[in-house]
Design a protein around this motif. Sequence first.
Motif, PDB file in Angstrom:
ATOM      1  N   PRO A 192       1.550   4.437   1.478  1.00 39.24           N
ATOM      2  CA  PRO A 192       1.180   4.180   0.073  1.00 39.24           C
ATOM      3  C   PRO A 192      -0.217   4.664  -0.287  1.00 39.24           C
ATOM      4  CG  PRO A 192       2.207   2.242   1.065  1.00 39.24           C
ATOM      5  CD  PRO A 192       1.915   3.202   2.183  1.00 39.24           C
ATOM      6  N   ARG A 248       3.888  12.389   5.652  1.00 42.05           N
ATOM      7  CA  ARG A 248       4.326  11.462   4.606  1.00 42.05           C
ATOM      8  C   ARG A 248       5.500  12.036   3.830  1.00 42.05           C
ATOM      9  NH1 ARG A 248       1.230  10.699  -0.995  1.00 42.05           N
ATOM     10  NH2 ARG A 248       1.854  12.884  -0.939  1.00 42.05           N
ATOM     11  N   GLU A 251       5.285   7.544  -0.857  1.00 42.81           N
ATOM     12  CA  GLU A 251       4.186   6.588  -0.936  1.00 42.81           C
ATOM     13  C   GLU A 251       4.672   5.238  -1.479  1.00 42.81           C
ATOM     14  OE1 GLU A 251       2.400   7.756  -5.346  1.00 42.81           O
ATOM     15  OE2 GLU A 251       1.276   8.262  -3.547  1.00 42.81           O
TER      16      GLU A 251
END
Length: 440
Positions: A192, A248, A251
């Motif tokens: 995040p 990633r 998020e």
Amino acid sequence: MSKKTLYLECYSGISGDMVTAALLDLGADEAVLRKALASLPLDGFSIKISHVKKSGLDACDFDVVLDAAHENHDHDMTYLYGDYHEHTHEHHHDHEEHHADAPHGHDHNAHHHEHRGLHEILDILNRAELTDRARATAVRIFTILGKAEAKAHGATLETVHFHEIGAVDSIVDITAAAVCLDNLGIDEVIIPALYEGTGTVRCAHGILPIPVPAVANIAAAEHLTLHITHAHGEYVTPTGAAIAAAVRTSETLPSAFTVEKIGLGAGKREQELPGFVRAMLICPTSGFHTAQDTICKLETNLDDCTGEALGYVMERLLAAGARDVYYTPIQMKKNRPAFLLSVLCLQEDIPAMEQIIFAETTTIGIRRTEMARSILTRRLRTVQTPLGCAQVKECALPCEDSGTPETRCYPEYESLRELCRANGCSYQDALRTVLKELVI
């Protein structure tokens, strides 16, 4: 078969050794990691894997130990802090040390002044015994880091030579993180935000602000969310930011999930925040690929502002972090035509948003509303097209059962605009070209 989802919690920063330690604590095979690192055509390092206490919690520590020939030139602490060598942890126990095999015939003293470029590092990775997936992950991390450093120093990806990416411990840290992620079979990685400190740091190039230029460049180029804390010091390293950007996939956390396993990776520096990364294997508890959070709406009625002023305040609000800004025509008292200014923002951004509205408009009052919202899981990915590379936003639509969710892709406006400028084509032509390349 369900996907393995990793949640990296970076409330006190992120670095390469912290990520690797967290993944080892999560269950990555130590023997596989040692074998992969021993195959790197590098000399002058060993690794220590131990457990330490951080803020009273048991955490894994991954340490790259350099020999005397490399320590003064390559080690991360020296790079950042000059002669600072203190690597202290409380209550070490169960230490193990592994000296990298050295079958490569390298003189340990021959290359300690060398500043490696990306080409040399890719050659190192290609010669190592890594899986294709681990090697691809490491290459992406180094490429992201290389672009950020090149931008910071006014160089190109092909010509930049700098300490951090060429340091032995950075090569080992990044390779180790890639190997552990591959070994755990991770499919999705949710990050995040990266929490960073404030102040300045002394490095090989002088006094730099925090976040350091490479971290700021990575965050801008890869759309990472940074959260600046009140803690003094550097908590997000360039290596850590590059790893986060490379791995990633989202998020946004699912609205509800169960935690299957937890790993805690300790950092080396003793600062105000404890300095560790928590890694969690999670499983969503419903078939809906949405997350829920809260967002704030600020509103004010304006009947005596010029169109120029309204346009300018919108630009300032968006630049300051507003999620959206829009105007709605309304009729006010005394039959005055006016506009309703609406600003969507996070709660922590309210003071900054209100300061801009009061400074740039004629309003004397602002209304606040806190609203819950549902958010589709999304990620940014790059698509190669005949016009060049384009970024698209990929969203997973909710599904009621455990089947595969429908995925939709939306080309990013800024990316399409750059394609139009570079190729001299219309926006519609660029949009059609990108849509043809999307596999949904």
